[in-house]
Design a protein around this motif. Sequence first.
Motif, PDB file in Angstrom:
ATOM      1  N   ALA A 173       0.813  -1.232   0.000  1.00 16.63           N
ATOM      2  CA  ALA A 173       0.000   0.000   0.000  1.00 16.63           C
ATOM      3  C   ALA A 173       0.842   1.277   0.000  1.00 16.63           C
ATOM      4  CB  ALA A 173      -0.965   0.016   1.186  1.00 16.63           C
ATOM      5  N   LEU A 174       2.143   1.178  -0.273  1.00 15.24           N
ATOM      6  CA  LEU A 174       2.990   2.364  -0.375  1.00 15.24           C
ATOM      7  C   LEU A 174       3.271   2.678  -1.834  1.00 15.24           C
ATOM      8  CD1 LEU A 174       5.681   1.769   2.415  1.00 15.24           C
ATOM      9  CD2 LEU A 174       3.508   3.000   2.595  1.00 15.24           C
ATOM     10  N   ASP A 175       3.434   3.961  -2.131  1.00 12.39           N
ATOM     11  CA  ASP A 175       3.808   4.316  -3.493  1.00 12.39           C
ATOM     12  C   ASP A 175       5.290   3.985  -3.712  1.00 12.39           C
ATOM     13  OD1 ASP A 175       5.414   6.437  -2.465  1.00 12.39           O
ATOM     14  OD2 ASP A 175       3.737   7.838  -2.570  1.00 12.39           O
ATOM     15  N   ALA A 176       5.734   4.120  -4.957  1.00 12.15           N
ATOM     16  CA  ALA A 176       7.076   3.675  -5.320  1.00 12.15           C
ATOM     17  C   ALA A 176       8.162   4.389  -4.514  1.00 12.15           C
ATOM     18  CB  ALA A 176       7.304   3.885  -6.817  1.00 12.15           C
ATOM     19  N   GLU A 177       7.997   5.692  -4.291  1.00 10.94           N
ATOM     20  CA  GLU A 177       9.021   6.454  -3.577  1.00 10.94           C
ATOM     21  C   GLU A 177       9.127   6.003  -2.125  1.00 10.94           C
ATOM     22  OE1 GLU A 177      10.135  11.097  -2.414  1.00 10.94           O
ATOM     23  OE2 GLU A 177       8.429  10.656  -3.722  1.00 10.94           O
ATOM     24  N   ARG A 178       7.982   5.841  -1.464  1.00 15.94           N
ATOM     25  CA  ARG A 178       8.004   5.431  -0.055  1.00 15.94           C
ATOM     26  C   ARG A 178       8.442   3.974   0.090  1.00 15.94           C
ATOM     27  NH1 ARG A 178       4.253   9.328  -0.651  1.00 15.94           N
ATOM     28  NH2 ARG A 178       4.145  10.947   0.959  1.00 15.94           N
ATOM     29  N   ALA A 179       8.056   3.136  -0.863  1.00 14.21           N
ATOM     30  CA  ALA A 179       8.506   1.747  -0.834  1.00 14.21           C
ATOM     31  C   ALA A 179      10.023   1.676  -0.950  1.00 14.21           C
ATOM     32  CB  ALA A 179       7.853   0.957  -1.965  1.00 14.21           C
ATOM     33  N   ALA A 180      10.593   2.475  -1.835  1.00  7.99           N
ATOM     34  CA  ALA A 180      12.043   2.492  -2.003  1.00  7.99           C
ATOM     35  C   ALA A 180      12.744   2.938  -0.721  1.00  7.99           C
ATOM     36  CB  ALA A 180      12.422   3.413  -3.160  1.00  7.99           C
ATOM     37  N   ALA A 181      12.139   3.892  -0.003  1.00  3.50           N
ATOM     38  CA  ALA A 181      12.734   4.371   1.246  1.00  3.50           C
ATOM     39  C   ALA A 181      12.762   3.271   2.305  1.00  3.50           C
ATOM     40  CB  ALA A 181      11.959   5.584   1.756  1.00  3.50           C
ATOM     41  N   ILE A 182      11.663   2.504   2.417  1.00  3.95           N
ATOM     42  CA  ILE A 182      11.608   1.415   3.390  1.00  3.95           C
ATOM     43  C   ILE A 182      12.628   0.338   3.032  1.00  3.95           C
ATOM     44  CG2 ILE A 182      10.172  -0.433   4.321  1.00  3.95           C
ATOM     45  CD1 ILE A 182       9.515   2.375   5.384  1.00  3.95           C
ATOM     46  N   LEU A 183      12.709  -0.010   1.767  1.00  5.79           N
ATOM     47  CA  LEU A 183      13.690  -1.004   1.347  1.00  5.79           C
ATOM     48  C   LEU A 183      15.111  -0.515   1.601  1.00  5.79           C
ATOM     49  CD1 LEU A 183      12.108  -2.316  -1.987  1.00  5.79           C
ATOM     50  CD2 LEU A 183      12.004  -3.340   0.296  1.00  5.79           C
ATOM     51  N   GLY A 184      15.313   0.783   1.451  1.00  7.86           N
ATOM     52  CA  GLY A 184      16.621   1.350   1.747  1.00  7.86           C
ATOM     53  C   GLY A 184      17.009   1.185   3.206  1.00  7.86           C
ATOM     54  N   LEU A 185      16.044   1.354   4.110  1.00  5.39           N
ATOM     55  CA  LEU A 185      16.311   1.162   5.538  1.00  5.39           C
ATOM     56  C   LEU A 185      16.699  -0.287   5.828  1.00  5.39           C
ATOM     57  CD1 LEU A 185      13.395   3.221   7.138  1.00  5.39           C
ATOM     58  CD2 LEU A 185      15.819   3.836   7.090  1.00  5.39           C
ATOM     59  N   LEU A 186      16.007  -1.222   5.196  1.00  6.18           N
ATOM     60  CA  LEU A 186      16.339  -2.636   5.386  1.00  6.18           C
ATOM     61  C   LEU A 186      17.736  -2.933   4.829  1.00  6.18           C
ATOM     62  CD1 LEU A 186      12.899  -4.211   4.438  1.00  6.18           C
ATOM     63  CD2 LEU A 186      13.903  -4.092   6.724  1.00  6.18           C
ATOM     64  N   GLY A 187      18.046  -2.328   3.692  1.00  6.63           N
ATOM     65  CA  GLY A 187      19.375  -2.505   3.128  1.00  6.63           C
ATOM     66  C   GLY A 187      20.463  -1.949   4.037  1.00  6.63           C
ATOM     67  N   ASP A 188      20.197  -0.823   4.672  1.00  6.17           N
ATOM     68  CA  ASP A 188      21.157  -0.231   5.604  1.00  6.17           C
ATOM     69  C   ASP A 188      21.396  -1.155   6.799  1.00  6.17           C
ATOM     70  OD1 ASP A 188      21.339   1.986   3.981  1.00  6.17           O
ATOM     71  OD2 ASP A 188      19.985   3.221   5.202  1.00  6.17           O
ATOM     72  N   PHE A 189      20.314  -1.762   7.304  1.00  8.90           N
ATOM     73  CA  PHE A 189      20.447  -2.679   8.439  1.00  8.90           C
ATOM     74  C   PHE A 189      21.323  -3.869   8.060  1.00  8.90           C
ATOM     75  CE2 PHE A 189      18.928  -6.503  10.662  1.00  8.90           C
ATOM     76  CZ  PHE A 189      19.160  -6.130  11.978  1.00  8.90           C
ATOM     77  N   ALA A 190      21.086  -4.428   6.875  1.00  4.55           N
ATOM     78  CA  ALA A 190      21.901  -5.557   6.424  1.00  4.55           C
ATOM     79  C   ALA A 190      23.353  -5.135   6.219  1.00  4.55           C
ATOM     80  CB  ALA A 190      21.323  -6.131   5.135  1.00  4.55           C
ATOM     81  N   ALA A 191      23.565  -3.954   5.640  1.00  8.06           N
ATOM     82  CA  ALA A 191      24.921  -3.474   5.396  1.00  8.06           C
ATOM     83  C   ALA A 191      25.697  -3.289   6.693  1.00  8.06           C
ATOM     84  CB  ALA A 191      24.878  -2.159   4.619  1.00  8.06           C
ATOM     85  N   GLY A 192      24.958  -3.070   7.799  1.00  4.61           N
ATOM     86  CA  GLY A 192      25.593  -2.935   9.095  1.00  4.61           C
ATOM     87  C   GLY A 192      25.871  -4.258   9.776  1.00  4.61           C
ATOM     88  N   GLY A 193      25.637  -5.359   9.091  1.00  4.67           N
ATOM     89  CA  GLY A 193      25.946  -6.680   9.647  1.00  4.67           C
ATOM     90  C   GLY A 193      24.738  -7.473  10.078  1.00  4.67           C
ATOM     91  N   GLY A 194      23.537  -6.989   9.777  1.00  4.18           N
ATOM     92  CA  GLY A 194      22.334  -7.710  10.163  1.00  4.18           C
ATOM     93  C   GLY A 194      21.891  -8.705   9.104  1.00  4.18           C
ATOM     94  N   HIS A 195      20.861  -9.481   9.460  1.00  2.00           N
ATOM     95  CA  HIS A 195      20.217 -10.396   8.527  1.00  2.00           C
ATOM     96  C   HIS A 195      18.818  -9.855   8.267  1.00  2.00           C
ATOM     97  CE1 HIS A 195      22.986 -12.686  11.082  1.00  2.00           C
ATOM     98  NE2 HIS A 195      23.012 -13.687  10.214  1.00  2.00           N
ATOM     99  N   VAL A 196      18.350  -9.920   7.020  1.00  2.00           N
ATOM    100  CA  VAL A 196      16.997  -9.490   6.693  1.00  2.00           C
ATOM    101  C   VAL A 196      16.325 -10.553   5.829  1.00  2.00           C
ATOM    102  CG1 VAL A 196      15.536  -7.789   5.520  1.00  2.00           C
ATOM    103  CG2 VAL A 196      17.573  -7.033   6.772  1.00  2.00           C
TER     104      VAL A 196
END
Length: 275
Positions: A173-196
């Motif tokens: 239910a998010l538009d493309a811009e907001r969806a990309a932002a959420i995915l970016g946050l998940l990517g940042d968490f993984a880049a910091g050593g997390g698992h997603v």
Amino acid sequence: MTLTLHQVTVRIPLAPGRSVHAVTAADLVVRRGTVHGLIGESGSGKSMLAATITGLLPKRAHLTGAVALELDDRTLTTREIWRSRGHTVAWVPPSAMTYFTPVRRIGSQLAETIRYLGAAHDPVELLARVGLEVTVLQQYPHELSGGMAQRAAMAFALAGDPALIIADEPTSALDAERAAAILGLLGDFAAGGGHVLLVTHDLTALQESAICTDVSVMYASRIVESGSAETVLDNPGERYTKDLLAALPENGLSPLPFRTPELVNLPDDFRYGTP
């Protein structure tokens, strides 16, 4: 450090002789520092697999197989993961706004979560990590936009410094811009050593973001294909994966030739294309 599922099977009894085949013989590996996508149609078992990892299965569910999370100093078993939920594994729900208490401000709910987990974080700091202003602490859930609510849910997930985040349809239910932002946050968490583990049917956003290192495909309670994101999304080996990708608008919007079956008393030999 990895999350490993080995031959995980979940059955949910409905009545004598009837049960939901929620997950069947699932093998899955999520490596540290990566986002692993889990895709498939609605009703394929993706959310039930996520619930198995987080310990949010219905009480009557029967689980066999094993879930293990390898950390630096030890390996947690299924039950240990569940008992330390919030610290080892955190969950980001779909439509996060509906999961907040509607009559309490976001700040008080986030502060309560931090206290419950015994964490050293500050609500302001957690909001800053997900790109929200401090004023959000004084707002009620209904005052947040969909994108803000999903960011807030990420702040709650980060409160216990988990090793693993399960994100269940976080861009629904998010538009493309907001969806990309959420995915970016998940990517940042993984880049910091997390698992997603990213559970999603939004294949367009997944492909455009190129966030996933690996992808698994579920159909009728089974993982039918796993591999690198490039291989699975660009050169899939299974007919179901090919048909699923062909159904995307940018790939021709071809309807799937076979309907998703009900998962009640599904035959053990059921496969895609079975009449």
